[in-house]
Design an enzyme around this catalytic site. Structure first.
Site, PDB file in Angstrom:
ATOM      1  N   SER A 116     -19.015 -46.713  45.514  1.00 33.11           N
ATOM      2  CA  SER A 116     -20.041 -47.122  44.798  1.00 33.11           C
ATOM      3  C   SER A 116     -20.398 -48.185  44.466  1.00 33.11           C
ATOM      4  O   SER A 116     -19.549 -49.080  44.273  1.00 33.11           O
ATOM      5  CB  SER A 116     -19.604 -46.136  43.532  1.00 33.11           C
ATOM      6  OG  SER A 116     -20.795 -46.335  42.362  1.00 33.11           O
ATOM      7  N   TYR A 140     -15.062 -44.724  35.952  1.00 32.45           N
ATOM      8  CA  TYR A 140     -15.397 -43.923  37.201  1.00 32.45           C
ATOM      9  C   TYR A 140     -15.311 -45.201  38.360  1.00 32.45           C
ATOM     10  O   TYR A 140     -14.925 -44.983  39.477  1.00 32.45           O
ATOM     11  CB  TYR A 140     -16.772 -43.210  37.130  1.00 32.45           C
ATOM     12  CG  TYR A 140     -17.515 -43.266  38.592  1.00 32.45           C
ATOM     13  CD1 TYR A 140     -17.286 -42.134  39.299  1.00 32.45           C
ATOM     14  CD2 TYR A 140     -18.341 -44.036  38.667  1.00 32.45           C
ATOM     15  CE1 TYR A 140     -17.774 -42.048  40.661  1.00 32.45           C
ATOM     16  CE2 TYR A 140     -19.220 -43.957  39.958  1.00 32.45           C
ATOM     17  CZ  TYR A 140     -18.818 -42.950  40.895  1.00 32.45           C
ATOM     18  OH  TYR A 140     -19.327 -42.734  42.102  1.00 32.45           O
ATOM     19  N   LYS A 144     -12.776 -45.959  41.848  1.00 33.26           N
ATOM     20  CA  LYS A 144     -13.430 -46.113  43.250  1.00 33.26           C
ATOM     21  C   LYS A 144     -12.932 -47.800  43.617  1.00 33.26           C
ATOM     22  O   LYS A 144     -12.355 -47.663  44.927  1.00 33.26           O
ATOM     23  CB  LYS A 144     -14.925 -46.467  43.269  1.00 33.26           C
ATOM     24  CG  LYS A 144     -15.584 -45.111  42.917  1.00 33.26           C
ATOM     25  CD  LYS A 144     -15.402 -44.077  44.065  1.00 33.26           C
ATOM     26  CE  LYS A 144     -16.097 -42.523  43.938  1.00 33.26           C
ATOM     27  NZ  LYS A 144     -15.866 -41.455  44.742  1.00 33.26           N
TER      28      LYS A 144
END
Ligand code: UDP
Length: 326
Positions: A116, A140, A144
């Site tokens: 991302s 989040y 990643k």
């Protein structure tokens, strides 16, 4: 050639499964349907399993003779990741470590990872090149980032070959109308506007009108999900032909503000979007744009559907179809 698509019943996973099948790959969709949907299964073989349990991954990889893995399965809500980081670290990291572990045991060396733009954090420049420093600030994005570190080490130590695709704003729906976004709860801009117009959401909020941008609303790089899906197929082909690990942005180089998206949506739907103004969401940056040169150069990637009108039209067709069938 058999490919395991972990999270193949999700939004981007299902569109990619469709493209893989079109290109002649045999696909095994691995999903536990925690967020994936049966309506988004488009073919291939289904293996209902959970990445939290290594045994079920083992069963899938060994019994199906898998040669490469595409990993989409992940929790994706940035806001929730602030509120409940434990859930994100536990889920996104353990699932990825389990999957990689079993792949190495089974001798499966090719891995395409859904990363991302969140790995960059607040950009120092726009469009963002892949060489930009990584400084994720939400949990989040951290998950990643950590998986990207793990696969780099696993390449060095165990010969894993990967392509990590850093998505910007995935949007739109299958142009043939069979697939689209079905998140619950939905947090993304374009589906939120459309669901509001369809009476499926009580209100639509603009989160922040005080950003340092031309109209005060945040600017994002929207990329059509079918173009994203095609990039995965190209990545897989690249890994199989000349294995070299890479980190690659997937975006268009071009941005739209929230107000511009609202205006385009009004033009396309013929409906007025009545919005309320709310404060910025935690961690939202003013502008995020992808440099797409590397994807074009390394993968030979081209954009076919990513003009903003096609993105909104295909999403509108999909959400209207869902609204009728519900
Ligand atoms: N946004 C908004 N209202 C919504 C959803 C999103 O104003 O209901 C804004 C959000 O603050 C961001 C942009 O739209 O500036 C894109 O948000 P989205 O959640 O789609 O993607 P993100 O860039 O956060 O991954």
């Amino acid at each position: 050639m058999k490919i395991l698509v972990a999270g193949g019943a999700g939004y981007i996973g299902s569109h990619t499964t469709k493209e893989l099948i079109k290109e002649g790959f045999e696909v095994v969709v691995f999903d536990n349907f925690s967020t994936g949907k049966k309506e988004l299964l488009v073919g291939g073989e289904l293996f209902e399993g959970d990445l939290m349990h290594k045994e079920s991954i083992k069963k899938a990889l060994w019994s199906k003779n898998i040669e490469a893995v595409l990993h989409f399965a992940s929790l994706i809500q940035v806001g929730e990741s602030y509120a409940d980081p434990r859930k994100y670290y536990t889920h996104n990291l353990i699932t990825s470590l389990n999957l990689l572990d079993v792949m190495l045991e089974a001798g499966v060396k090719y891995f395409v990872f859904s990363s991302s733009a969140a790995v960059y954090g607040e950009p120092l420049q726009n469009p963002i090149p892949e060489s930009h420093p990584l400084n994720p600030f939400n949990p989040y994005g951290q998950t990643k980032f950590f998986v990207e570190k793990v696969i780099q080490d696993y390449e060095r130590a165990y010969g894993l070959k990967f392509i990590s695709l850093r998505y910007f704003n995935a949007a739109g729906a299958d142009p043939e109308g069979h697939l689209g976004e079905l998140h619950d709860p939905e947090t993304h801009l374009i589906p939120n506007i459309l669901l509001f117009l369809l009476g499926k959401k009580r209100k639509f909020e603009i989160f922040g009108k005080d950003f340092p941008t031309k109209d005060g609303t945040a600017v994002r790089d929207y990329i059509h999900v079918t173009d994203l899906a095609k990039a995965h197929v190209l990545s897989l082909k690249k890994l199989l032909k000349s294995p070299q690990s890479e980190f690659i942005n997937l975006g268009t180089n071009k941005g739209y503000s929230v107000l511009e998206i609202i205006n385009k949506t009004e033009e396309i739907t013929g409906e007025k979007v009545l919005y309320t103004e709310s404060p910025r969401r935690e961690g939202d940056v003013p502008v995020l744009l992808a440099s797409k040169e590397k994807a074009e150069k390394i993968l030979g990637w081209k954009l076919y559907h990513s003009n903003i009108e096609t993105i909104i039209e295909t999403a509108w067709n999909w959400h209207r179809k869902c609204a009728k069938s519900m």
